[in-house]
Structures are given as C-alpha cells and as structure tokens.
Scaffold this active site. Structure first.
Site, PDB file in Angstrom:
ATOM      1  N   GLY A   1      37.014  51.494  71.447  1.00 38.97           N
ATOM      2  CA  GLY A   1      35.774  52.058  72.196  1.00 38.97           C
ATOM      3  C   GLY A   1      35.294  53.444  72.129  1.00 38.97           C
ATOM      4  O   GLY A   1      34.152  53.666  71.873  1.00 38.97           O
TER       5      GLY A   1
ATOM      6  N   ASN B   1      35.135  54.188  84.705  1.00 40.95           N
ATOM      7  CA  ASN B   1      36.442  53.808  84.537  1.00 40.95           C
ATOM      8  C   ASN B   1      37.556  54.213  85.436  1.00 40.95           C
ATOM      9  O   ASN B   1      38.613  53.400  85.474  1.00 40.95           O
ATOM     10  CB  ASN B   1      36.850  54.441  82.775  1.00 40.95           C
TER      11      ASN B   1
ATOM     12  N   GLY C   1      38.731  45.950  72.678  1.00 39.97           N
ATOM     13  CA  GLY C   1      39.660  44.966  72.968  1.00 39.97           C
ATOM     14  C   GLY C   1      40.706  45.076  73.904  1.00 39.97           C
ATOM     15  O   GLY C   1      40.994  44.091  74.579  1.00 39.97           O
TER      16      GLY C   1
ATOM     17  N   THR D   1      39.428  47.941  54.644  1.00 41.78           N
ATOM     18  CA  THR D   1      39.631  46.670  54.931  1.00 41.78           C
ATOM     19  C   THR D   1      39.762  46.406  56.153  1.00 41.78           C
ATOM     20  O   THR D   1      40.416  46.743  57.119  1.00 41.78           O
ATOM     21  CB  THR D   1      41.138  46.480  54.056  1.00 41.78           C
TER      22      THR D   1
ATOM     23  N   CYS E   1      47.263  63.924  84.897  1.00 39.74           N
ATOM     24  CA  CYS E   1      48.891  64.174  84.739  1.00 39.74           C
ATOM     25  C   CYS E   1      49.456  63.740  83.576  1.00 39.74           C
ATOM     26  O   CYS E   1      50.430  64.334  83.044  1.00 39.74           O
ATOM     27  CB  CYS E   1      49.806  63.591  85.814  1.00 39.74           C
TER      28      CYS E   1
END
Length: 396
Positions: free
Chosen positions: A73, A154, A203, A240, A327
């Site tokens: 991401g 998040n 993913g 690749t 932390c």
C-alpha cells in the site's frame, strides 16, 4: 483464569488464509514460469496474473486494465501522489490537499513534495475523527493537482465521507486518490460509482501475504513510471512479477468482498460489547465516531497508564493488540492521529487499539473483558501519574 491466544490486531496485519496459501503454492514449485517468457510455462503464469487482476478489479468495481500490481500500500500511495504531482507540475499545478491524520505513507510523501517546491494543505478532522467535505472544497485551488484522503483511518477506524469528497473533486476537476488499505474487504467499494480516480490497497490486510499491493488508476489518467526497466505492468512498473503473491492477492480480494454485510453483522456487536465493557473503567474514552467506523475497530484511551506497558501485559495474557503510542518507532511522541482529534499527550500515550475479525468469538470477547480491567488496575497501582490524578494534582 485460563490463558488463551487471541489475535486482535488485524489492522496491523492478517494471517495468510488457507485458501490463499493453497492458491499460491504451485507458483513456488511447478508453475514457476516468468510471465514475460513466450513458452507455455511463462504464458500460463501471465494468464494467471491477468486472472488475478480481474479478481482485484471486480472487488472494487474497476476494470482490469485499471489495476496495477505493486509491492504494498505504501508503494501505491507513493506512486499515486508523486506520479500525479510530477505530471501536473508541468501545468503549473503544484498544490496538494490531504488530511492531518493520514497514514505516514501519505504524510511523508507530501512532506517530501513540500521540499520539492509543492504546497500542501492539511485538512483538520473533528473530535470524532471525521473530515468535513466542505473543508476539502474550500481548500481546492486553481493550482490543485490532487486531493488524497484516506477511506478509513488505520488507528481509530473512522470511515470518511468519500462519496461526497469524490463528488467535490469531480466538480472542481481535481484528481482524487484514496488510501483504502484499511477499508477494502470491510466496506462496500465501487470506484466507478463513487467517482474515485485512484485507490491504494494492500494484500496483507486481507489475508494475502506481505509484499503485495495494488493501485487502481482510472482510465485516462497517465501516471509516470515509478520504477523504470522492463515492460511489466503495461510498461508502467518494471520488475518481474511476483506471481505467487499476485495470485494470492486475487484470491484474497475475491474472498474479502464476499458477504461484507454478513461479516459486519457478526463483528460489529462484538466490537460494541468490547467498547461498552472497556468504557466501564473510569477515565476512559472512545476515540473516533461510535458508528462511522470499521466493523472490527475500537480505539480507547485509558488514562493513568502507558500504552507500551498495557500491550506487554496483554501479550503476557495471550492477547495481541496495538497502542496509540509510537512504541515501535523509537519515538516518545504519541500518535499523530490521536493528537489530531484533540487528545492531550498524556491521554494519547495510554490508548489501546483492538481490531477484530469474525474469528474473534464471543468467548474471546469475554476473556478480553476479563483481562483488561485487571491489567489496567495493576498498571494504575504502579503509576505515579494515576496517583497524582487521584489526588487531584495536575500531571505533566
């Protein structure tokens, strides 16, 4: 009290599912062809890469030729933001709009661009962790190249008004990118219907392996290459292809968007029970809007303790969780997300994030609610900050 193991940190990462692992395994052994090779082993690998592209596209309502595979991401965010900035700077558009509580993959990228001569407007969030779309509208200028606002935060899980922001950007003829790493698989997303121009996903947040992600780029937007070299990813990203990971991401994306509402109906009541149970402790508060949040996310500040100590003691009791304090970064500063919603430093330092999925059972919730009060009581009994609070003294 019987010790058990409960993983409640799915916002950090998820395990690779058995279905994803089974799909990946042949590409390490028998189906190991290079997709650029013209013989059958290579052609088969290329076919399977494209099949995975179709699955990822379908998961977010995109066309397959709008999906580019990346390593994560963060790479997707970097490519979308830097690529757009580079391209539109040539037209005199050197202004970017984002928010104060984006993931660092976005914030550090915009800060880098500021050093390159770009101007960035950082939209504030309210005390519930929500962006006002009108603030975005007011921030857009004639020289604005891009608006980048995360889909769901998040840390505190708040879901932003993406549809409204996308509509404003369309009206203003400004490209809109969203970091949807935390949102994919948890909320219904359709990039075409919602008017999203670019979207990042990862993913390992949806039970695929670490090291694979994707960037959706709406047809008609020409991003410059982030990596130069070969002609992979339609000449846009050299290197690749990581075939096993790409195949795994396709399966993970397909599985993640199945029955989203049904999964939410299981997870949300358990999340709410955790919220209500922890908030019974004195001097606690929920961070982020109660309802406009991801089904499995809760972030609660617990005054009078340090987040690191809380995590270590929870770990000793078999519970994996996360904290609002940085932390793991070597920094003593609390989370920029928690500070952005108005928390004081000392309160933000004692924050707990739990991010559960459907595998966290009602019995697991019972156990968590049994452990946390005991841990908090022990930590507060050793805390000079808590002692001062109980005496009514001001603490720094």
């Amino acid at each position: 009290m019987e010790k058990r193991f409960i993983y409640a940190d799915n916002a950090a990462t998820t395990c690779v599912s058995q279905k994803v692992l089974d799909a990946m395994l042949p590409y390490f052994t028998t189906a190991y062809g290079n997709p650029s090779s013209i013989y059958k082993l290579g052609r088969d690998a290329q076919r399977d890469v494209e099949a995975a592209r179709v699955k990822v596209a379908k998961a977010i309502g995109a066309d397959p030729n709008e999906i580019f595979f990346t390593s994560c991401g963060s790479e997707s965010d970097n490519w979308a933001i830097k690529g757009t900035a580079e391209r539109l700077a040539k037209r005199g558009k050197k202004h970017i709009v984002t928010s104060v509580f984006e993931h660092h993959a976005v914030l550090h990228t915009t800060q880098y661009l500021e050093k390159q001569g770009f101007e960035v407007t950082y939209i504030p969030v309210d005390e519930k962790g929500l962006i006002n779309p009108e603030d975005v509208r007011n921030a857009i200028r004639e020289d604005t190249a891009l608006v980048t606002i995360m889909y769901a935060n998040n840390e505190i899980g708040t879901i932003q008004p993406i549809d409204e922001i996308a509509k404003i950007c369309k009206e203003k003829k400004v490209i809109f990118h969203t970091d949807a790493v935390q949102a994919v698989g948890h909320v219904e997303i359709n990039v075409h219907e919602q008017g999203i121009d670019m979207l990042s996903l990862s993913g390992h947040k949806i039970h695929a392996q670490k090291g694979i992600g994707a960037l959706y780029v709406r047809k008609g937007i020409a991003l410059p290459n982030l990596i130069h070299g070969g002609g992979q990813e339609r000449n846009k990203r050299a290197g690749t292809e990581n075939v096993p990971a790409i195949v795994g991401l396709g399966v993970a994306a397909e599985e993640a968007v199945k029955n989203i509402s049904e999964k939410a109906a299981i997870i949300t009541p358990r999340r709410n029970r955790l919220i209500d149970g922890i908030l019974k402790l004195p001097y606690t508060r929920l961070n982020g809007d109660r309802d406009k949040r991801l089904p499995g996310n809760l972030n609660i500040s617990i005054e009078g303790i340090e987040g690191e100590s809380l995590l270590l003691m929870l770990d000793m009791n078999g519970i994996c969780a996360s904290s609002g304090s940085a932390c793991t970064s070597g920094s003593l500063d609390p989370s920029h997300v928690l500070l952005s919603i108005g928390l004081k430093h000392e309160v933000a330092h004692g924050s707990l994030r739990l991010s559960i999925d459907e595998n966290v059972s009602d019995e697991d919730v019972d156990y968590i609610l049994e452990v946390i009060p005991k841990v908090v009581e022990r930590l507060r009994s050793m805390s000079p900050v808590w002692e001062k609070m109980m005496k009514g003294e001001k603490y720094e």
